[in-house]
Design a protein around this motif. Structure first.
Motif, PDB file in Angstrom:
ATOM      1  N   ALA A  93       0.830  -1.211   0.000  1.00  0.00           N
ATOM      2  CA  ALA A  93       0.000   0.000   0.000  1.00  0.00           C
ATOM      3  C   ALA A  93       0.860   1.253   0.000  1.00  0.00           C
ATOM      4  CB  ALA A  93      -0.934  -0.014   1.203  1.00  0.00           C
ATOM      5  N   VAL A  94       1.905   1.267   0.813  1.00  0.00           N
ATOM      6  CA  VAL A  94       2.775   2.445   0.891  1.00  0.00           C
ATOM      7  C   VAL A  94       3.535   2.628  -0.418  1.00  0.00           C
ATOM      8  CG1 VAL A  94       4.740   3.488   2.071  1.00  0.00           C
ATOM      9  CG2 VAL A  94       2.959   2.335   3.393  1.00  0.00           C
ATOM     10  N   LEU A  95       4.058   1.552  -0.968  1.00  0.00           N
ATOM     11  CA  LEU A  95       4.768   1.650  -2.248  1.00  0.00           C
ATOM     12  C   LEU A  95       3.848   2.156  -3.352  1.00  0.00           C
ATOM     13  CD1 LEU A  95       6.883  -1.626  -2.127  1.00  0.00           C
ATOM     14  CD2 LEU A  95       7.793   0.708  -2.237  1.00  0.00           C
ATOM     15  N   ALA A  96       2.591   1.702  -3.345  1.00  0.00           N
ATOM     16  CA  ALA A  96       1.639   2.151  -4.362  1.00  0.00           C
ATOM     17  C   ALA A  96       1.408   3.648  -4.288  1.00  0.00           C
ATOM     18  CB  ALA A  96       0.316   1.399  -4.200  1.00  0.00           C
ATOM     19  N   ILE A  97       1.318   4.173  -3.066  1.00  0.00           N
ATOM     20  CA  ILE A  97       1.120   5.614  -2.894  1.00  0.00           C
ATOM     21  C   ILE A  97       2.353   6.389  -3.343  1.00  0.00           C
ATOM     22  CG2 ILE A  97       0.864   7.423  -1.157  1.00  0.00           C
ATOM     23  CD1 ILE A  97      -1.003   5.461   0.356  1.00  0.00           C
ATOM     24  N   LEU A  98       3.531   5.935  -2.960  1.00  0.00           N
ATOM     25  CA  LEU A  98       4.756   6.626  -3.357  1.00  0.00           C
ATOM     26  C   LEU A  98       4.916   6.653  -4.875  1.00  0.00           C
ATOM     27  CD1 LEU A  98       7.356   5.255  -0.765  1.00  0.00           C
ATOM     28  CD2 LEU A  98       6.345   7.539  -0.820  1.00  0.00           C
ATOM     29  N   LYS A  99       4.540   5.584  -5.513  1.00  0.00           N
ATOM     30  CA  LYS A  99       4.745   5.482  -6.953  1.00  0.00           C
ATOM     31  C   LYS A  99       3.604   6.087  -7.771  1.00  0.00           C
ATOM     32  CE  LYS A  99       7.771   1.479  -6.447  1.00  0.00           C
ATOM     33  NZ  LYS A  99       8.005   0.041  -6.688  1.00  0.00           N
ATOM     34  N   ASP A 100       2.435   6.286  -7.139  1.00  0.00           N
ATOM     35  CA  ASP A 100       1.284   6.824  -7.874  1.00  0.00           C
ATOM     36  C   ASP A 100       0.309   7.464  -6.887  1.00  0.00           C
ATOM     37  OD1 ASP A 100      -0.299   7.381 -10.056  1.00  0.00           O
ATOM     38  OD2 ASP A 100      -1.298   5.439 -10.060  1.00  0.00           O
ATOM     39  N   PRO A 101       0.599   8.706  -6.435  1.00  0.00           N
ATOM     40  CA  PRO A 101      -0.197   9.335  -5.378  1.00  0.00           C
ATOM     41  C   PRO A 101      -1.528   9.906  -5.874  1.00  0.00           C
ATOM     42  CG  PRO A 101       1.527  10.829  -6.061  1.00  0.00           C
ATOM     43  CD  PRO A 101       1.760   9.537  -6.832  1.00  0.00           C
ATOM     44  N   VAL A 102      -2.370   9.049  -6.417  1.00  0.00           N
ATOM     45  CA  VAL A 102      -3.678   9.476  -6.915  1.00  0.00           C
ATOM     46  C   VAL A 102      -4.574   9.874  -5.738  1.00  0.00           C
ATOM     47  CG1 VAL A 102      -5.756   8.752  -8.151  1.00  0.00           C
ATOM     48  CG2 VAL A 102      -3.512   7.936  -8.891  1.00  0.00           C
ATOM     49  N   PRO A 103      -5.234  11.034  -5.787  1.00  0.00           N
ATOM     50  CA  PRO A 103      -6.132  11.429  -4.696  1.00  0.00           C
ATOM     51  C   PRO A 103      -7.497  10.754  -4.809  1.00  0.00           C
ATOM     52  CG  PRO A 103      -6.039  13.183  -6.338  1.00  0.00           C
ATOM     53  CD  PRO A 103      -5.069  12.104  -6.794  1.00  0.00           C
ATOM     54  N   THR A 104      -7.579   9.525  -4.357  1.00  0.00           N
ATOM     55  CA  THR A 104      -8.853   8.801  -4.458  1.00  0.00           C
ATOM     56  C   THR A 104      -9.928   9.430  -3.587  1.00  0.00           C
ATOM     57  OG1 THR A 104      -8.378   7.217  -2.667  1.00  0.00           O
ATOM     58  CG2 THR A 104      -7.567   6.661  -4.864  1.00  0.00           C
ATOM     59  N   VAL A 105      -9.550  10.200  -2.561  1.00  0.00           N
ATOM     60  CA  VAL A 105     -10.550  10.843  -1.703  1.00  0.00           C
ATOM     61  C   VAL A 105     -11.352  11.898  -2.451  1.00  0.00           C
ATOM     62  CG1 VAL A 105      -9.361  10.405   0.466  1.00  0.00           C
ATOM     63  CG2 VAL A 105      -8.822  12.477  -0.840  1.00  0.00           C
ATOM     64  N   ALA A 106     -10.826  12.384  -3.579  1.00  0.00           N
ATOM     65  CA  ALA A 106     -11.560  13.399  -4.344  1.00  0.00           C
ATOM     66  C   ALA A 106     -12.753  12.810  -5.068  1.00  0.00           C
ATOM     67  CB  ALA A 106     -10.622  14.073  -5.343  1.00  0.00           C
ATOM     68  N   ASP A 107     -12.799  11.492  -5.154  1.00  0.00           N
ATOM     69  CA  ASP A 107     -13.894  10.814  -5.849  1.00  0.00           C
ATOM     70  C   ASP A 107     -15.053  10.606  -4.879  1.00  0.00           C
ATOM     71  OD1 ASP A 107     -15.384   9.513  -7.744  1.00  0.00           O
ATOM     72  OD2 ASP A 107     -14.333   7.593  -7.534  1.00  0.00           O
ATOM     73  N   THR A 108     -15.674  11.704  -4.460  1.00  0.00           N
ATOM     74  CA  THR A 108     -16.746  11.643  -3.474  1.00  0.00           C
ATOM     75  C   THR A 108     -17.660  12.834  -3.678  1.00  0.00           C
ATOM     76  OG1 THR A 108     -17.197  11.414  -1.104  1.00  0.00           O
ATOM     77  CG2 THR A 108     -15.482  12.966  -1.729  1.00  0.00           C
ATOM     78  N   ASP A 109     -18.724  12.906  -2.901  1.00  0.00           N
ATOM     79  CA  ASP A 109     -19.671  14.019  -2.976  1.00  0.00           C
ATOM     80  C   ASP A 109     -19.092  15.190  -2.197  1.00  0.00           C
ATOM     81  OD1 ASP A 109     -21.763  15.822  -2.690  1.00  0.00           O
ATOM     82  OD2 ASP A 109     -23.291  14.273  -2.548  1.00  0.00           O
ATOM     83  N   GLU A 110     -18.443  16.116  -2.888  1.00  0.00           N
ATOM     84  CA  GLU A 110     -17.753  17.208  -2.208  1.00  0.00           C
ATOM     85  C   GLU A 110     -18.709  18.105  -1.438  1.00  0.00           C
ATOM     86  OE1 GLU A 110     -14.188  20.440  -3.082  1.00  0.00           O
ATOM     87  OE2 GLU A 110     -15.332  19.603  -4.751  1.00  0.00           O
ATOM     88  N   GLY A 111     -19.891  18.321  -1.988  1.00  0.00           N
ATOM     89  CA  GLY A 111     -20.869  19.152  -1.294  1.00  0.00           C
ATOM     90  C   GLY A 111     -21.284  18.556   0.038  1.00  0.00           C
ATOM     91  N   LYS A 112     -21.502  17.264   0.055  1.00  0.00           N
ATOM     92  CA  LYS A 112     -21.870  16.582   1.293  1.00  0.00           C
ATOM     93  C   LYS A 112     -20.738  16.637   2.309  1.00  0.00           C
ATOM     94  CE  LYS A 112     -23.539  12.070   2.948  1.00  0.00           C
ATOM     95  NZ  LYS A 112     -23.888  10.672   2.532  1.00  0.00           N
ATOM     96  N   VAL A 113     -19.528  16.428   1.848  1.00  0.00           N
ATOM     97  CA  VAL A 113     -18.365  16.492   2.736  1.00  0.00           C
ATOM     98  C   VAL A 113     -18.209  17.894   3.295  1.00  0.00           C
ATOM     99  CG1 VAL A 113     -15.844  16.389   2.785  1.00  0.00           C
ATOM    100  CG2 VAL A 113     -17.139  14.567   1.668  1.00  0.00           C
ATOM    101  N   LEU A 114     -18.351  18.903   2.450  1.00  0.00           N
ATOM    102  CA  LEU A 114     -18.209  20.289   2.887  1.00  0.00           C
ATOM    103  C   LEU A 114     -19.248  20.628   3.959  1.00  0.00           C
ATOM    104  CD1 LEU A 114     -16.877  23.070   2.551  1.00  0.00           C
ATOM    105  CD2 LEU A 114     -18.510  23.535   0.707  1.00  0.00           C
ATOM    106  N   ALA A 115     -20.493  20.209   3.736  1.00  0.00           N
ATOM    107  CA  ALA A 115     -21.543  20.486   4.718  1.00  0.00           C
ATOM    108  C   ALA A 115     -21.250  19.820   6.050  1.00  0.00           C
ATOM    109  CB  ALA A 115     -22.888  20.012   4.168  1.00  0.00           C
ATOM    110  N   ALA A 116     -20.749  18.581   6.006  1.00  0.00           N
ATOM    111  CA  ALA A 116     -20.444  17.858   7.250  1.00  0.00           C
ATOM    112  C   ALA A 116     -19.286  18.512   7.991  1.00  0.00           C
ATOM    113  CB  ALA A 116     -20.124  16.399   6.931  1.00  0.00           C
ATOM    114  N   LEU A 117     -18.270  18.958   7.263  1.00  0.00           N
ATOM    115  CA  LEU A 117     -17.136  19.630   7.898  1.00  0.00           C
ATOM    116  C   LEU A 117     -17.564  20.953   8.533  1.00  0.00           C
ATOM    117  CD1 LEU A 117     -14.372  19.003   5.190  1.00  0.00           C
ATOM    118  CD2 LEU A 117     -14.450  18.013   7.480  1.00  0.00           C
ATOM    119  N   LYS A 118     -18.434  21.690   7.849  1.00  0.00           N
ATOM    120  CA  LYS A 118     -18.934  22.940   8.400  1.00  0.00           C
ATOM    121  C   LYS A 118     -19.775  22.692   9.651  1.00  0.00           C
ATOM    122  CE  LYS A 118     -18.903  25.798   4.219  1.00  0.00           C
ATOM    123  NZ  LYS A 118     -19.707  26.576   3.244  1.00  0.00           N
ATOM    124  N   ALA A 119     -20.595  21.654   9.614  1.00  0.00           N
ATOM    125  CA  ALA A 119     -21.452  21.333  10.765  1.00  0.00           C
ATOM    126  C   ALA A 119     -20.628  21.002  12.001  1.00  0.00           C
ATOM    127  CB  ALA A 119     -22.380  20.173  10.412  1.00  0.00           C
TER     128      ALA A 119
END
Length: 379
Positions: A93-119
């Protein structure tokens, strides 16, 4: 206790474990200073090439990092450290990140995440976005090895600075583990501490994407720290890394040794869990009341925190070097525009490091710096 015995205790005595540790073990075997010097110092003594000003100006930050022997050797330290991790799944897992640091967390509902963080009061109420720009889904903004170590006015702010920053931190973490073992007979979790250090800045290639003028993107705050920290934690959570690794990683920016420090770490974990879409208690990142880390608190996060203090010197070194670099760029190389100077500083720092530049300036003066730069850039 000798280093070799400490390494055997940390990694286990089986031949398979020792074989897995061989690349990094060879680098760190006694005497450590000689081994590290052997691995990294030739980067300064023998740059891959001496460029003309025109060639240097035509290079992208990624090109500059790719050509730097310093950067490639520093990144090799990181890969060796990851390959020495004992657990195969974690290692992969660590080697995979070092060799290809794709932001998989961006593949989500950003509006929902933003609302939850604000709350939860974990992001500024005026923010309308959580994530930095993603140029192409499923691809990183740049390789791990070409990213700066921090923002353009901070530590290791040059192409490949992330690799050099993390290399020093990882070497520091390994030495701390060995020293705690040697002095106090504390047999700490090597995998948790070292992988926590390897991962602590994993999303700097995303957060500090290079801009057209040769500078890097300006970071935004998140949960009372730089967003790269929380986004990196979220990535580790989403990729299913073990709780003890994520909790150790979380302590990079502060430690749970005081109530105030622990509250910050807890806030970062809460924010990261929202972004990753996981329950931080269920996954073992927080205690049941969500107010502390899992009890009893483990020591590996403190190792990560202590090892991540390279910035204390490297940040000022970068900033203090800039006036002399600007003077040299203009007087010797005829570079006066901001964009051209950004290319110049990126090239010089990537090949020599801001730390070496400041060491030369502070001990030998501007003439020594000019001579060193002349080895890698033709006037």
């Amino acid at each position: 206790m000798s280093v070799s015995i400490s390494r055997r205790r940390l990694l286990g005595s089986s031949s398979a474990a020792l074989a897995a540790a061989a690349p990094f073990g060879a680098l760190l075997s006694s005497p450590a200073a000689a081994a590290v010097s052997e691995a990294l110092k030739p980067s300064f003594e023998h740059p891959l090439t001496q460029r003309t000003v025109a060639e240097m100006l035509a290079m992208s930050p990624v090109d500059t990092a790719r050509e730097s022997a310093l950067v490639s050797n520093a990144f090799r330290v990181l890969v060796d450290a990851a390959e020495a991790l004992r657990e195969p799944a974690l290692r992969n897992a660590v080697l995979a990140i070092l060799k290809d640091p794709v932001p998989t967390v961006a593949d989500t509902d950003e509006g929902k995440v933003l609302a939850a963080l604000k709350a939860e009061g974990l992001i500024d109420a005026k923010r309308n976005k959580v994530f930095p720009h993603v140029t192409q889904k499923g691809r990183p903004e740049q390789p791990f090895w070409s990213a700066p170590g921090s923002g353009y006015a901070s530590h290791h702010a040059y192409p490949g600075g992330l690799a050099t920053h993390c290399a020093l931190n990882v070497l520091s973490a390994v030495r701390l583990l060995e020293n705690y073992d040697s002095v106090f007979d504390c047999d700490l979790d090597y995998d948790a501490a070292v992988s926590g250090e390897l991962l602590h800045d994993l999303h700097k290639p995303w957060v500090f994407a290079w801009q057209p003028d040769g500078s890097s993107r300006v970071e935004k705050p998140l949960a009372k720290t730089g967003e790269h920290h929380v986004l990196s934690l979220a990535e580790s959570m989403k990729r299913g890394l073990p709780a003890r690794v994520v909790v150790a990683q979380a302590a990079a920016h502060d430690h749970p040794g005081t109530p105030a420090g622990e509250a910050l770490v807890v806030g970062w974990i809460r924010a990261a869990a929202i972004i990753a879409g996981v329950d931080p208690v269920e996954r073992g990142f927080l205690a049941a009341d969500k107010k502390t880390l899992p009890l009893p608190r483990r020591s590996e996060g403190f190792v990560v925190h202590l090892a991540d203090h390279d910035f204390v010197l490297s940040g000022p070194a970068c900033q203090w070097s800039l006036p002399a670099l600007k003077k040299l760029a203009a007087s010797t190389y005829g570079l006066t525009s901001e964009k051209d100077f950004n290319s110049f500083r990126n090239y010089v720092f990537a090949n020599l490091s801001a730390m070496r530049v400041w060491a030369l300036l502070s001990t030998e003066g501007e003439a020594a710096l000019a001579a060193d730069v002349a080895r890698i850039l033709k006037a």
